[in-house]
Motif scaffolding. Structure first.
Motif, mmCIF file in Angstrom:
data_model
loop_
_atom_site.group_PDB
_atom_site.id
_atom_site.type_symbol
_atom_site.label_atom_id
_atom_site.label_comp_id
_atom_site.label_asym_id
_atom_site.label_seq_id
_atom_site.Cartn_x
_atom_site.Cartn_y
_atom_site.Cartn_z
ATOM 1 N N PHE A 26 4.679 17.147 -7.503
ATOM 2 C CA PHE A 26 4.240 17.682 -6.133
ATOM 3 C C PHE A 26 3.958 18.707 -5.735
ATOM 4 O O PHE A 26 2.409 19.610 -5.760
ATOM 5 C CB PHE A 26 4.240 16.411 -5.281
ATOM 6 N N MET A 27 4.503 19.208 -5.881
ATOM 7 C CA MET A 27 4.954 20.579 -4.794
ATOM 8 C C MET A 27 4.571 21.396 -5.565
ATOM 9 O O MET A 27 3.507 22.260 -5.471
ATOM 10 C CB MET A 27 6.170 21.087 -4.338
ATOM 11 N N SER A 28 4.811 21.760 -6.957
ATOM 12 C CA SER A 28 4.603 22.755 -8.026
ATOM 13 C C SER A 28 2.982 22.589 -8.620
ATOM 14 O O SER A 28 2.816 23.659 -8.391
ATOM 15 C CB SER A 28 5.228 22.089 -9.347
ATOM 16 N N LYS A 29 2.138 21.762 -8.340
ATOM 17 C CA LYS A 29 0.946 21.412 -7.832
ATOM 18 C C LYS A 29 -0.009 22.122 -7.270
ATOM 19 O O LYS A 29 -0.558 22.633 -7.430
ATOM 20 C CB LYS A 29 0.569 20.232 -8.622
ATOM 21 N N GLN A 30 0.031 22.622 -5.964
ATOM 22 C CA GLN A 30 -0.199 22.734 -5.253
ATOM 23 C C GLN A 30 1.049 24.084 -4.320
ATOM 24 O O GLN A 30 0.082 24.476 -4.080
ATOM 25 C CB GLN A 30 0.055 21.704 -3.746
ATOM 26 N N THR A 31 1.487 24.800 -5.714
ATOM 27 C CA THR A 31 2.276 25.998 -5.292
ATOM 28 C C THR A 31 1.229 26.430 -5.902
ATOM 29 O O THR A 31 1.563 26.953 -6.823
ATOM 30 C CB THR A 31 3.299 25.792 -5.280
ATOM 31 N N ARG A 32 0.398 27.863 -5.577
ATOM 32 C CA ARG A 32 0.428 29.486 -5.838
ATOM 33 C C ARG A 32 1.698 30.450 -6.484
ATOM 34 O O ARG A 32 2.568 30.486 -5.706
ATOM 35 C CB ARG A 32 -0.777 29.912 -4.866
ATOM 36 N N GLN A 33 1.078 30.621 -7.474
ATOM 37 C CA GLN A 33 2.124 31.709 -8.393
ATOM 38 C C GLN A 33 2.034 33.283 -7.655
ATOM 39 O O GLN A 33 3.689 33.092 -7.692
ATOM 40 C CB GLN A 33 1.220 31.558 -9.713
ATOM 41 N N SER A 34 1.983 33.353 -7.310
ATOM 42 C CA SER A 34 1.818 34.520 -6.406
ATOM 43 C C SER A 34 3.268 34.387 -5.012
ATOM 44 O O SER A 34 3.824 34.782 -4.716
ATOM 45 C CB SER A 34 0.772 35.218 -5.849
ATOM 46 N N ASP A 35 2.349 33.050 -4.526
ATOM 47 C CA ASP A 35 3.612 33.032 -3.201
ATOM 48 C C ASP A 35 5.045 32.235 -4.435
ATOM 49 O O ASP A 35 5.858 32.680 -3.414
ATOM 50 C CB ASP A 35 3.223 31.652 -2.706
ATOM 51 N N PHE A 36 5.051 31.433 -4.973
ATOM 52 C CA PHE A 36 6.472 31.381 -5.081
ATOM 53 C C PHE A 36 6.829 32.990 -5.916
ATOM 54 O O PHE A 36 8.402 32.724 -6.136
ATOM 55 C CB PHE A 36 5.928 30.601 -6.557
ATOM 56 N N ARG A 37 6.540 33.922 -6.621
ATOM 57 C CA ARG A 37 6.779 34.847 -7.149
ATOM 58 C C ARG A 37 7.589 35.817 -5.755
ATOM 59 O O ARG A 37 8.307 36.748 -6.330
ATOM 60 C CB ARG A 37 6.438 35.317 -7.972
ATOM 61 N N MET A 38 6.694 35.524 -4.680
ATOM 62 C CA MET A 38 7.354 36.531 -3.639
ATOM 63 C C MET A 38 8.628 36.226 -3.762
ATOM 64 O O MET A 38 9.423 36.751 -3.721
ATOM 65 C CB MET A 38 6.556 36.517 -2.544
ATOM 66 N N PHE A 39 8.854 34.652 -3.093
ATOM 67 C CA PHE A 39 9.848 33.946 -2.271
ATOM 68 C C PHE A 39 11.051 34.092 -3.825
ATOM 69 O O PHE A 39 12.853 34.393 -3.848
ATOM 70 C CB PHE A 39 9.987 32.676 -2.143
ATOM 71 N N ALA A 40 11.070 33.384 -5.310
ATOM 72 C CA ALA A 40 11.370 34.224 -6.220
ATOM 73 C C ALA A 40 11.880 34.935 -6.510
ATOM 74 O O ALA A 40 13.488 35.858 -6.549
ATOM 75 C CB ALA A 40 10.993 34.153 -7.617
ATOM 76 N N ASN A 41 10.936 36.592 -5.940
ATOM 77 C CA ASN A 41 11.689 37.872 -6.069
ATOM 78 C C ASN A 41 13.046 38.227 -5.086
ATOM 79 O O ASN A 41 13.774 38.680 -4.523
ATOM 80 C CB ASN A 41 10.682 38.689 -5.501
ATOM 81 N N LEU A 42 12.673 37.626 -3.055
ATOM 82 C CA LEU A 42 13.586 36.992 -2.635
ATOM 83 C C LEU A 42 15.316 37.782 -2.412
ATOM 84 O O LEU A 42 15.424 37.545 -1.698
ATOM 85 C CB LEU A 42 12.781 37.220 -0.969
#
Length: 257
Positions: free
Chosen positions: A149-165
């Protein structure tokens, strides 16, 4: 040790299993020595279950995680923000009151999350109560529907920012990322989506405010509040357009399931 977000998922199962354990009549157990605190009862071939004080402790511990689960891992954040922005756009100070907005947001969240919660109940909770899987396996099974559910609502740009952090590898995706990265990315995406919907809500009411302010200024009524005069027109527009139907329907349909 799993991340704190996964512990929140475990809280959903803890609350249910604590109630289930409280309803099962345990087999007879030897009397505890005087002054001893009974941690486990029913030890033997039939399995073990926690004593009533431990069950109560586990139940209230699980309840402490529910607000975090509700706010950070469901549709509640987007819904309550949009409803609050609608009240601001209408210009009503306390109508609908906070209790009504929160109650509506809660029930709408249950409506949106019903397919996901049904999967958690069928794939994790029911097998766990029947003793087919362990608690750790139940948590893992409950994690999958929530992650989807959360992955379908999450923008790739937001996820990539936290993944890089977090220093994750570039090959890590939303489907296999740890919850400590997925949950904040999901929340940021929800906030962004809620503000975009709020912007669209504000536009027609802002036009009414501008028209009313211009008319009052041209008539020389400088002492009359434009907000007070525009309020009945905004309420009339919202009612004639069947605003609640449009808003709630569009808000529920905005979630990708």
């Amino acid at each position: 040790m799993r991340a704190g977000a996964q512990a929140a998922l475990a809280a959903l199962l803890l609350g249910g299993c604590a109630l289930a354990l409280a309803q099962v009549a345990p087999p007879a157990a030897p009397a505890a020595p005087p002054g001893a605190f009974p941690i486990l009862i029913g030890q033997g071939a039939g399995g073990t279950s926690f004593s009533v004080p431990i069950q109560t402790l586990l139940f209230f511990t699980a309840l402490s995680f529910l607000p975090a689960v509700l706010l950070m891992m469901t549709a509640f954040t987007r819904i309550i923000i949009v409803l609050s922005l609608l009240r601001m756009a209408l210009g009503t100070q306390a109508a609908p009151p906070n209790q009504v907005l929160v109650g509506l947001a809660l029930f709408l969240t249950l409506f949106v999350m019903a397919p996901t919660l049904d999967r958690v109940h069928a794939e994790a909770y029911q097998p766990f109560t029947r003793g087919e899987i362990s608690f750790e396996q139940a948590v893992q099974r409950a994690e999958a529907p929530m992650r989807e559910f959360m992955s379908k609502q999450t923008r790739q740009s937001d996820f990539r920012m936290f993944a890089n952090l977090a220093g994750l590898d570039e090959n890590v995706t939303v489907q296999n990322a740890p919850f400590r990265v997925l949950v904040p990315a999901f929340v940021i995406s929800e906030l962004k989506t809620a503000f975009m919907i709020g912007f669209l809500i504000f536009i027609p009411f802002l036009v009414i405010d501008l028209i009313v302010a211009s008319v009052l200024m041209s008539l020389g009524m400088m002492m009359l509040s434009p907000v007070l005069v525009a309020l009945p027109f905004k309420l009339m527009l919202f009612v004639l357009a069947d605003g609640w139907n449009l808003l709630i329907g569009s808000l529920a349909a905005s979630f990708v399931v």
